[in-house]
Design an enzyme around this catalytic site. Structure first.
Site, PDB file in Angstrom:
ATOM      1  N   ASP A 133       9.741  -5.821   8.795  1.00  0.00           N
ATOM      2  CA  ASP A 133       8.951  -5.271   9.579  1.00  0.00           C
ATOM      3  C   ASP A 133       9.004  -6.217  10.158  1.00  0.00           C
ATOM      4  OD1 ASP A 133       6.794  -3.295  10.420  1.00  0.00           O
ATOM      5  OD2 ASP A 133       5.517  -4.679  10.624  1.00  0.00           O
ATOM      6  N   VAL A 174       0.855  -0.734   0.250  1.00  0.00           N
ATOM      7  CA  VAL A 174      -0.007   0.105  -0.222  1.00  0.00           C
ATOM      8  C   VAL A 174       1.325   1.545  -0.168  1.00  0.00           C
ATOM      9  CG1 VAL A 174      -1.663   1.621   1.127  1.00  0.00           C
ATOM     10  CG2 VAL A 174      -1.584  -1.123   1.630  1.00  0.00           C
ATOM     11  N   GLY A 229       4.873   4.345   2.891  1.00  0.00           N
ATOM     12  CA  GLY A 229       4.218   2.943   2.165  1.00  0.00           C
ATOM     13  C   GLY A 229       4.609   1.813   3.330  1.00  0.00           C
ATOM     14  N   LYS A 230       3.654   0.449   3.476  1.00  0.00           N
ATOM     15  CA  LYS A 230       3.558  -0.816   3.715  1.00  0.00           C
ATOM     16  C   LYS A 230       3.576  -1.648   2.563  1.00  0.00           C
ATOM     17  CE  LYS A 230       5.004  -1.533   7.946  1.00  0.00           C
ATOM     18  NZ  LYS A 230       6.064  -0.310   9.635  1.00  0.00           N
ATOM     19  N   GLY A 231       3.765  -3.167   3.548  1.00  0.00           N
ATOM     20  CA  GLY A 231       3.298  -4.239   2.517  1.00  0.00           C
ATOM     21  C   GLY A 231       3.310  -5.224   3.725  1.00  0.00           C
TER      22      GLY A 231
END
Ligand code: GLU
Length: 452
Positions: A179, A93, A138-140
């Site tokens: 993460d 995202v 952002g992050k995924g």
């Protein structure tokens, strides 16, 4: 043993502006956000919208920031060691890139879903803005339990995921990082797969991802950086709470990368760890729990259970342990109203992203417990990611002293801007941190405009 929680004395005047339980904003409906008050995305964006109301942020910026720019979902097949294929789901995202490339980690966890990734990507936009980095958020992630796969299965899963999102990331477009559940080894596989697939002539393809092993283009100090940033923040903020870092007692929820480094660094400064918890159990001690020995035990056994240097205790005893500092460093929404009522500390330093729910935070503030919000307290990881990226794109390497000094400068500046916003708006620290982050985003949008 049980230490009964008595409300700690308030150490500072209660701020006038704190998010009320009936907070509402037209943006919730305008953006079609989930109506469930326990929904993580509604909670995280809600805290920002409250700050936006306090500072009177123009409505259009509230709308832009209430939803991510891009939500990418991929499904990809991977051959397992037994020859059969399994289909995996992955996410990236991209929340906002007004300040620079999208930036944020990749979570590998069986429960990861779009709503988490959206919330975490939103928090990255706020964190990067507050930390003064030239990045958006952002992050995924991949819906996978890394503990249930062999090394070779994980390598194929990570490389196939990279192939699936390779055209949506890049050293000057979107830069992932570790993460929860992802490691430096995973980052090295991503860098290698990306370098193989993409065209980055003249540029260092390693700059597509941070948190790599030092031997593969990573930065000294990156592994401990999030924990280091938590302790830097405490060092800056504790004096105003009347606490001396070299004498504090503390407890840690989650003893993975962030919790174990925060524990080790705080212990090295003289702090005394009195309680610790993770997915395998809860431990207490009247004496200091040896954070280095515990980290060693965890790396050998996968959890804190069975550690001989402390006594097992109940969840209640863990939360009720009388300490100066409580460091939640596990997952989101772990400090709800009931945990907040049990805590017997002066300050909560959020090592994890979004560990405290809004109702939990209201209880903490009512009880006079200060909360150092995650977008400030855990900004150390992405800040040293930024240093890693600079080293990659300039083909230089920095020594650890320089990394630590530069990190501290960013943490001091972010804390000072948060304090200035608290002073100006007479609000709690989370609201103040959002205001400081939003001020920078607002200025950027005002200068560049919205085109076309
Ligand atoms: N996952 C970390 C965070 O939530 C680090 C992100 C990064 O280094 O880009 O801040």
């Amino acid at each position: 043993m049980t230490t009964l929680a008595s409300p700690p004395a308030a150490t500072h005047a209660r701020p006038k502006n704190t998010p009320p339980s009936n907070f509402s904003s037209s943006v919730f409906e305008e953006c079609g956000l989930p109506s469930d008050p326990n929904n993580l995305y509604r909670q995280t964006v809600g805290s920002m919208l409250y700050a936006a109301q306090v500072m009177d942020l123009p409505h259009e910026f509230q709308l832009i920031l209430a939803q991510p720019k891009n939500e990418i979902m991929v499904h990809f097949p991977v051959r397992m060691d037994n020859g059969k294929y399994q289909l995996f789901k992955g996410y990236r995202v991209q929340h906002n890139n007004a300040l620079g490339p999208f930036k944020g980690g990749l979570r590998f966890h069986p429960d990861v879903h779009l709503d988490d990734v959206k919330s975490l990507s939103f928090l990255m936009t706020m964190k990067c803005s507050l930390a003064g980095l030239p990045y958006g958020g952002g992050k995924g992630g991949i819906k996978v339990d890394p503990r249930k796969h062999s090394v070779s299965e994980m390598e194929r899963i990570v490389r196939r995921f990279t192939a699936a999102i390779a055209h949506n990331i890049g050293p000057d477009y979107d830069i992932p990082a570790p993460d929860v559940g992802s490691t430096a080894q995973h980052m090295a596989w991503i860098a290698d797969t990306y370098a193989f697939i993409s065209e980055t002539s003249g540029k260092n393809p390693n700059a597509v991802i941070t948190g790599k092993p030092v031997e593969s283009g990573g930065s000294l100090g990156r592994e401990k950086a999030t924990g280091q940033g938590v302790i830097d923040t405490l060092e800056i903020m504790l004096p105003e709470l009347g606490l001396d870092i070299s004498r504090v007692t503390f407890s840690v929820l989650g003893f993975g990368n962030v919790g174990s480094w925060a524990g080790r660094i705080l212990a090295a400064k003289g702090g005394s760890m009195r309680a610790v918890a993770d997915h395998t159990g809860f431990l207490r001690s009247d004496k200091s729990i040896d954070a280095i020995a515990l980290a060693d035990h965890v790396s050998k056994t996968g959890g804190i259970r069975g550690f001989a240097g402390a006594e097992p205790c109940s969840k209640e005893d863990f939360y009720k342990a009388k300490v100066d500092v409580f460091i939640p460093a596990a997952l989101e929404q772990m400090v709800q109203e009931s945990e907040a009522r049990m805590l017997n500390c002066t300050v909560v330093a959020e090592g994890a992203n979004a560990p405290t729910t809004p109702p939990g935070e209201r209880v903490l503030l009512e009880r006079g417990i200060e909360v150092l919000p995650a977008i400030l307290a855990n900004a150390g990881g992405v800040t040293v990611s930024y240093f890693e990226w600079i080293q990659n794109i300039t083909f230089h390497s920095w020594d650890l002293k320089r990394v630590d000094q530069e990190l501290n400068k960013h943490m001091v500046d972010a804390a000072n801007r948060t304090r200035a916003a608290r002073q100006q708006y007479d609000c709690d620290l989370r609201t103040a941190a959002y205001i400081a982050a939003l001020q920078r985003l607002q200025k950027t949008y005002e200068f560049r405009g919205i085109f076309p």
